[in-house]
Design an enzyme around this catalytic site. Structure first.
Site: not given
Length: 513
Positions: A54, A84, A196, A281, A284, A330, A415
């Site tokens: 791959y 991409h 990636n 508060y 404090r 990834f 994915e």
């Protein structure tokens, strides 16, 4: 001359990443060269064998079953970068781009990505020559890696897209040429290795962490000043209280607040016979709230430091066995969780700061003139700055919804679970900016409140902080155009100038809890 960082892959400290974000020069440790070369040779051997692996000789994502012939491997890697590079939105801030490039350099240099030495030489040179790719800030879902933004980074390396050089935006090819650099031709595995990984999300998360840390430390100073302005007590900062609970952030925040107020004449003026039994508060419980925020920030910092020193592309090359193994490093879930933690922390830093502003402008709570003006009614004083602070706090609350609980399937369901780390991290800088504005308003209000106690002075440390502001912003007598005062005060917070003026050591995120 700016600081120079020797980047030792896998062993870069949080302080060094911070320095790179702030503009330090980067030099890659030459000792990484052998591992990089062996990794590239392993990829060459895999290509020579011809078996499908791959990302080396196959398509990507859902197209992983498509076999790519050897003569097309360079085209395959170029195509993945160009296809991409599909981001949208405004360009990333250059400081974050620089950090992203350094993170990618450190990851690839660990020798598990199959990158050629020449590719790393170019990436290092771009950092040194300040050739910064134009990277649109939207388009990543935080798995399979930050594909779109890292593709824009890689595109600049092959001479496509745009880049900044010498303060100007131009084509990446021109930017490389003007810097005396040449674009590269990507070999097998290289395009995928570049795009990636989690470096975009991690860069934004680290940048957010560093900005939030500065706001946090400034808020300790303004919190102490507000306590003085309201003539509050330092008893809640007594170390015995916090030792009994044992929360580490709470302990160090109480120590810092106590040190900030040490020696204050304002505090001593109401130590005896004060009819008030307890403070609100927002005064404090500062150690409890800010200490919890610090603990969360430190946990996020540890996660991000590990991520910054890891390898997060796919597949990973193991030179000892000659294998390239597909996995899921990834997936940016650790970064997404860290970003969500930081979003909650910065929300609370701004929230308790705004409550102190609201307390100071209310005479029933603070004992000071209404809205901190000597002539309330004729003048509105700090009425609307408090409203602005409230608006910013609510905006941060709306942005703090956890990104990590969201997911949407991509790549034809190959994915099918993603982290959403990218926008979870990207929102942090805007949230830090909102909180910085709130703390800047508190600085103005707290110093104004202390002015009403003259001739009594606070501690020498807090007086130095007051003097820094008063050197730029005079006491508010009658209403004036308020915006420039807020800009000046917020810049003291955002730049770290306020905390640099104090001599007390303020806790940060580098120290382990």
């Amino acid at each position: 001359m700016s600081q120079s960082i020797l980047l030792r892959p896998g062993a870069v400290s949080l302080a060094q990443w911070r320095a790179i974000y702030r503009g330090a020069r980067v030099q890659l440790d030459p000792g990484s060269a052998d591992a990089v070369l062996r990794s590239a040779q392993t990829v060459e051997a895999i290509v020579a064998k011809g078996a499908p692996v791959y990302g080396i000789n196959t398509g990507f994502g859902k197209l992983a079953t498509v076999r790519i012939e050897r003569d097309d491997l360079e085209t395959l890697q170029r195509n993945i970068v160009l296809s991409h590079a599909a981001g949208v939105g405004e360009p990333m801030p250059l400081s974050v781009v620089r950090l992203m490039l350094a993170l990618k350099l450190a990851s690839l240099a660990q020798g598990a990505s199959g990158i050629k030495p020449a590719t790393l030489v170019l990436l290092e040179a771009m950092l040194q020559q300040d050739v910064m790719p134009v990277v649109p800030c939207q388009g990543s879902v935080g798995a399979s890696g930050d594909l779109a933004p890292l593709s824009h980074m890689a595109a600049a390396m092959i001479g496509a897209g745009d880049a900044f050089f010498g303060g100007a935006r131009m084509s990446a090819a021109d930017a490389l040429a003007q810097a005396g650099l040449a674009p590269i031709v990507l070999g097998a595995k290289e395009g995928l290795a570049l795009l990636n990984g989690t470096q975009y999300s991690t860069a934004y998360a680290l940048a957010g962490l560093f900005e939030i840390e500065t706001v946090f430390q400034s808020a300790l100073v303004t919190g102490a000043l507000s306590t003085e302005a309201a003539k509050g007590s330092d008893t809640p900062f007594d170390p015995r209280i916090h030792a009994l609970r044992g929360q580490p952030g709470q302990i160090v925040v109480a120590d810092a607040l106590r040190a900030l107020m040490a020696g204050s004449a304002i505090r001593e003026s109401h130590r005896e016979d004060d009819v008030r039994v307890q403070d609100p508060y927002c005064l404090r419980c500062q150690p409890q709230v800010m200490g919890a925020a610090l603990d969360v920030m430190r946990q996020a910092a540890r996660t991000l430091e590990i991520e910054a020193n890891g390898v997060s592309d796919n597949p990973l090359v193991f030179t000892d066995t000659g294998e390239a193994l597909s996995g899921g490093n990834f997936h940016a879930e650790p970064v997404a969780f860290a970003a969500d933690m930081l979003a909650m922390a910065v929300c609370e830093i701004g929230s308790i700061s705004e409550r102190r502003i609201a307390m100071l402008v209310d005479p029933a709570l603070s004992g000071l003139p209404a809205f901190l003006t000597p002539k309330p009614g004729l003048n509105s004083g700090f009425m609307i700055p408090q409203v602005t602070a409230a608006a910013l706090v609510s905006e941060n609350k709306q942005r703090a919804y956890p990104a990590s609980v969201d997911s949407i399937p991509t790549s034809a369901n190959q994915e099918d679970h993603v982290s959403m780390a990218a926008h979870g991290a990207r929102r942090l800088m805007a949230m830090a900016d909102n909180a910085a504005n709130v703390v800047g308003i508190e600085l103005l209000a707290a110093v104004q409140g202390c002015d009403f106690h003259a001739p009594l002075a606070s501690s020498s440390v807090l007086e130095a902080a007051r003097g820094l502001l008063r050197g730029q912003v005079p006491t508010l007598q009658d209403d004036r155009y308020f915006h420039p005062d807020m800009v000046a005060a917020t810049e003291l917070v955002r730049s770290g100038a306020l905390t640099a003026r104090v001599t007390v050591a303020l806790p940060g995120v580098d120290a382990s809890a």
